[in-house]
Structure formats: structure tokens, C-alpha cells
Design an enzyme around this catalytic site. Structure first.
Site, mmCIF file in Angstrom:
data_model
loop_
_atom_site.group_PDB
_atom_site.id
_atom_site.type_symbol
_atom_site.label_atom_id
_atom_site.label_comp_id
_atom_site.label_asym_id
_atom_site.label_seq_id
_atom_site.Cartn_x
_atom_site.Cartn_y
_atom_site.Cartn_z
ATOM 1 N N LYS A 75 -127.940 1.191 51.166
ATOM 2 C CA LYS A 75 -128.808 2.116 51.493
ATOM 3 C C LYS A 75 -128.729 1.733 52.889
ATOM 4 O O LYS A 75 -128.664 1.219 54.063
ATOM 5 C CB LYS A 75 -129.242 1.941 51.254
ATOM 6 C CG LYS A 75 -129.773 2.189 49.888
ATOM 7 C CD LYS A 75 -131.572 1.953 49.414
ATOM 8 C CE LYS A 75 -131.861 0.511 49.311
ATOM 9 N NZ LYS A 75 -133.137 0.506 48.756
ATOM 10 N N THR A 131 -141.846 7.819 55.040
ATOM 11 C CA THR A 131 -140.421 7.168 54.394
ATOM 12 C C THR A 131 -140.776 5.783 53.704
ATOM 13 O O THR A 131 -140.050 5.292 53.052
ATOM 14 C CB THR A 131 -139.054 6.376 55.854
ATOM 15 O OG1 THR A 131 -140.045 5.908 56.483
ATOM 16 C CG2 THR A 131 -138.932 8.255 56.118
ATOM 17 N N GLY A 147 -141.961 4.075 50.661
ATOM 18 C CA GLY A 147 -142.165 4.891 49.540
ATOM 19 C C GLY A 147 -139.898 5.070 49.072
ATOM 20 O O GLY A 147 -139.231 5.439 47.929
ATOM 21 N N THR A 148 -138.969 5.064 50.315
ATOM 22 C CA THR A 148 -137.700 5.540 50.265
ATOM 23 C C THR A 148 -136.417 4.466 48.846
ATOM 24 O O THR A 148 -136.346 5.003 48.192
ATOM 25 C CB THR A 148 -136.756 6.753 51.504
ATOM 26 O OG1 THR A 148 -137.192 5.094 51.965
ATOM 27 C CG2 THR A 148 -137.707 6.734 51.900
ATOM 28 N N GLY A 149 -137.142 3.555 49.407
ATOM 29 C CA GLY A 149 -136.252 2.980 48.393
ATOM 30 C C GLY A 149 -136.792 2.862 47.378
ATOM 31 O O GLY A 149 -135.733 2.846 46.247
ATOM 32 N N CYS A 150 -137.632 2.898 46.825
ATOM 33 C CA CYS A 150 -138.341 2.730 45.807
ATOM 34 C C CYS A 150 -138.398 3.873 44.715
ATOM 35 O O CYS A 150 -137.516 4.126 43.599
ATOM 36 C CB CYS A 150 -139.462 2.125 45.381
ATOM 37 S SG CYS A 150 -140.907 1.008 46.513
HETATM 38 N N1 LIG Z 1 -134.899 10.116 57.697
HETATM 39 C C1 LIG Z 1 -133.772 10.036 56.577
HETATM 40 N N2 LIG Z 1 -133.222 11.293 56.044
HETATM 41 C C2 LIG Z 1 -132.152 11.195 54.500
HETATM 42 N N3 LIG Z 1 -132.083 10.449 53.840
HETATM 43 C C3 LIG Z 1 -133.274 8.747 54.891
HETATM 44 C C4 LIG Z 1 -133.775 8.728 55.632
HETATM 45 N N4 LIG Z 1 -134.358 7.664 55.935
HETATM 46 C C5 LIG Z 1 -134.021 6.970 54.252
HETATM 47 N N5 LIG Z 1 -132.657 7.796 53.620
HETATM 48 C C6 LIG Z 1 -132.169 7.787 52.879
HETATM 49 O O1 LIG Z 1 -133.243 6.810 51.544
HETATM 50 C C7 LIG Z 1 -132.588 5.835 50.678
HETATM 51 C C8 LIG Z 1 -133.951 4.563 51.145
HETATM 52 O O2 LIG Z 1 -132.905 4.293 52.547
HETATM 53 P P1 LIG Z 1 -133.980 2.898 53.936
HETATM 54 O O3 LIG Z 1 -134.238 3.527 54.688
HETATM 55 O O4 LIG Z 1 -132.176 2.091 54.178
HETATM 56 O O5 LIG Z 1 -134.334 1.771 52.312
HETATM 57 P P2 LIG Z 1 -135.079 1.190 52.581
HETATM 58 O O6 LIG Z 1 -136.529 2.365 51.632
HETATM 59 O O7 LIG Z 1 -135.447 0.311 51.102
HETATM 60 O O8 LIG Z 1 -136.327 0.495 53.546
HETATM 61 C C9 LIG Z 1 -130.716 5.526 51.491
HETATM 62 O O9 LIG Z 1 -130.635 6.547 50.300
HETATM 63 C C10 LIG Z 1 -131.374 6.266 52.570
HETATM 64 O O10 LIG Z 1 -130.084 6.802 52.728
HETATM 65 C C1 LIG Z 2 -145.507 -2.791 46.693
HETATM 66 C C2 LIG Z 2 -143.840 -2.547 46.913
HETATM 67 N N1 LIG Z 2 -143.597 -2.828 46.959
HETATM 68 C C3 LIG Z 2 -142.187 -2.209 47.056
HETATM 69 C C4 LIG Z 2 -142.518 -1.329 49.071
HETATM 70 C C5 LIG Z 2 -141.483 -1.088 49.769
HETATM 71 O O1 LIG Z 2 -141.342 0.315 50.109
HETATM 72 P P1 LIG Z 2 -140.758 1.003 51.417
HETATM 73 O O2 LIG Z 2 -139.772 2.042 50.389
HETATM 74 O O3 LIG Z 2 -141.881 0.988 51.673
HETATM 75 O O4 LIG Z 2 -139.589 -0.474 51.744
HETATM 76 C C6 LIG Z 2 -143.981 -1.611 49.626
HETATM 77 N N2 LIG Z 2 -143.917 -0.578 50.401
HETATM 78 N N3 LIG Z 2 -144.731 -2.407 48.170
#
Ligand SMILES: Nc1ncnc2c1ncn2[C@@H]1O[C@H](COP(=O)(O)OP(=O)(O)O)[C@@H](O)[C@H]1O
Ligand SMILES: Cc1ncc(COP(=O)(O)O)c(N)n1
Length: 282
Positions: free
Chosen positions: A176, A215, A217-220
Site C-alpha cells: 500500500k 485516516t 483504520g485505513t489499513g484495517c
Molecule cells: N490520503 C489518501 N487518499 C487516498 N487513499 C489513501 C490515502 N491514505 C491512504 N490511502 C489508501 O489507504 C490504504 C491504506 O493505506 P496505508 O496508509 O498505506 O496503510 P496503513 O493504514 O496500513 O498504514 C491504501 O489503499 C492507500 O492507498
Molecule cells: C487494535 C488496532 N489494530 C490496528 C491498528 C492500526 O490501524 P491503522 O489503520 O490506523 O494503522 C490500530 N491502531 N489498532
């Protein structure tokens, strides 16, 4: 007719943005029934994590065994696992008992910067969990830590790292690019999929940058949407169409990011809006 069932094995986030709370909300938004095995309690809000109370590994295993004795699961995801003991307990059960396609979100650090996993657990993910994983979804720092390389700075690095991570065992890898989104001016994720003949295909998934600090919880949410989508393949035993499922999951997340500023939950990095796509926000 019975429901498509998705399972999350993850930590609890009382603020509801990430962890099992995000996963269950996302499953519901994708009309998928959700089960949840809790690996850790966190004390957390939108500003950060103040404490972690891990669930003993044997009790994580007991939750899984008891659930799977009764309920057929069509796809699963893992999120925060926390310790090597929990990783090994989860691998032990999931390698013996079918749960359909397995999505691994190798959660290491919260958006707030707080550590959610120790170094031994990263090694356990690399050596024990990745070989049984169907789709791995690391962010930029997680991919670098799993590979022992520098963090990606451009799309070419994301591509190289996605392909390199395939060698650790997963059937597919989505690196990502959210952490590069502001630098690149758009959000690009790179998917590498191992083909049946051993070849590798690479797919770029691009979306416009959403200018929000909400943002959490985006990854979850993305990995939960991927697991929900994979339940359909899980009901028949077919291989998931990861490129198509990634595009669907990204639409779910894009709607969640576009709607996030209107939630107004908390004073830090607020949650994405897990149900926004289902409500027709995109
Ligand atoms: N500002 C943003 N605009 C559009 N998509 C985003 C943005 N930030 C994150 N994403 C998307 O959200 C998802 C999670 O991204 P990321 O931030 O890399 O992971 P994590 O939440 O695990 O740190 C990916 O599909 C990423 O491209
Ligand atoms: C219990 C738990 N699991 C996962 C995340 C990561 O989340 P994020 O998408 O913000 O990096 C979090 N903050 N808490």
C-alpha cells in the site's frame, strides 16, 4: 441460503476506527457476516495508544478452535497479533483448519506512531504466517521491515518490494502506498500475484489523493473489505480474483476517506467512515 462468513483475528480499538471494530463494520457494509477473535485489548483513541493488554496465546487458540468447531468461515484476515506466541498459535490453528482465503495485514505501528508488535513477532510473521497467507497487505514501513530494506520512495520501489515479498511465501502481495500519497499526489498501491505456472503479474491500483487527516483504520478497512470480497471464492474453493477484489476494496476505502471529515469523531486522526460505500457515498 446461508450467509457468507468472514473472520477477523485482530486487536480491539475502543475508539472504533481500527482493529476488530473497523473490521466488523466493514464486513457489515459488504453484506458479509462477521466473526471476531480478539488478540489484544488496546486502550486507544484517535490521538494514540495508552496501553496494550495482550490475550494469552492459548486463549487466542481456544477462541479460534471453539469458533471453528461450530461455524464455517469462508475467508479470514489477521490484523494486530502483537507477539510471536500469538502468531504461532494462530498459524497452528489456521494451518490445520480451513477458513478460506487468508488476508494478512501485518499491523506493526498505529497511525499515531505507537508500536503494536515486537521484533520477535515480526520474525514469526515472516517465517510462519507468510507461507500460509493468500494475500499480504503491508504498508510502506511494514514492507521494509519484513524485507530488511529501506522504505519505498517511489512506485518502482513499491513494485520491487511487492515482487520480493512473494518470495516469502504469500500467494499475492499488495504493497500500500498511502504513506507516499502526499509526495506522489495520488494514492498508488501495487499488487503482485503469483500465477499458476509460477509467473508473476503486477497490477497498479490508483486513486486520487483524499486530503484528510482522518485516516485512522485505513489499513484495517482495506484488508477487511478484501476478506469480505474473498468470501465468495471461499464458498466454492475457487482462487480469489485479487486484482478485481483490490479495486472493489479500494472503492470502499475511497468512499470511507471522502466521508471521513463529516464523522467528527475524536480530536486526533479521526476514523475513516467504514460504511460510507454501502450508504452510496462514492
Ligand atoms: N490520503 C489518501 N487518499 C487516498 N487513499 C489513501 C490515502 N491514505 C491512504 N490511502 C489508501 O489507504 C490504504 C491504506 O493505506 P496505508 O496508509 O498505506 O496503510 P496503513 O493504514 O496500513 O498504514 C491504501 O489503499 C492507500 O492507498
Ligand atoms: C487494535 C488496532 N489494530 C490496528 C491498528 C492500526 O490501524 P491503522 O489503520 O490506523 O494503522 C490500530 N491502531 N489498532
Amino acid at each position: 441460503m446461508s450467509a457468507r462468513v468472514a473472520l477477523t483475528v485482530a486487536g480491539s480499538d475502543p475508539s472504533g476506527g481500527a482493529g476488530i471494530q473497523a473490521d466488523l463494520a466493514t464486513f457489515a457494509g459488504r453484506t458479509t457476516y462477521g466473526c471476531a477473535v480478539v488478540t489484544a485489548l488496546t486502550a486507544q483513541n484517535t490521538r494514540g495508544v495508552t496501553g496494550v493488554h495482550p490475550v494469552p496465546a492459548a486463549f487466542v487458540a481456544q477462541q479460534l478452535e471453539t469458533l471453528l468447531d461450530d461455524v464455517t468461515v469462508h475467508a479470514a484476515k489477521t490484523g494486530m497479533l502483537g507477539s510471536a506466541d500469538v502468531v504461532h498459535a494462530v498459524v497452528d490453528v489456521l494451518s490445520r483448519r480451513p477458513v478460506g482465503p487468508l488476508v494478512v495485514d501485518p499491523v506493526m505501528v498505529a497511525t499515531s506512531g505507537d508500536q503494536l508488535i515486537d521484533d520477535d513477532a515480526v520474525d514469526a510473521v515472516r517465517t510462519a504466517l507468510l507461507p500460509i497467507c493468500d494475500l499480504l497487505t503491508p504498508n510502506v514501513p511494514e514492507a521494509a521491515r519484513l524485507l530488511h530494506v529501506e522504505q519505498a520512495r517511489a512506485v518502482d520501489d513499491l513494485r520491487d518490494q511487492a515482487v520480493a515479498l512473494l518470495d516469502l511465501g504469500p500467494g499475492a502481495v499488495l504493497v500500500k502506498g498511502g504513506h507516499l500519497a502526499h509526495a506522489l499526489g495520488e494514492s498508488t498501491d501495487v499488487l503482485a500475484v503469483r500465477g499458476p505456472g509460477g509467473g508473476t503479474s503486477v497490477h497498479l491500483s490508483r486513486r486520487p489523493l483524499v486530503a484528510t487527516s482522518n485516516t485512522h483504520g485505513t489499513g484495517c478497512t482495506l484488508s477487511a473489505a478484501l476478506a469480505a470480497g474473498a468470501t465468495t471464492a471461499g464458498t466454492t474453493g475457487a482462487a480469489p480474483d485479487w486484482p478485481a477484489l483490490v479495486e472493489e476494496a479500494r472503492d470502499v476505502l475511497q468512499a470511507g476517506l471522502l466521508h471521513a471529515d463529516r464523522l467528527g469523531v475524536g480530536s486526533g486522526n479521526g476514523p475513516v467512515s467504514h460504511g460510507a460505500y454501502a450508504w452510496g457515498e462514492l
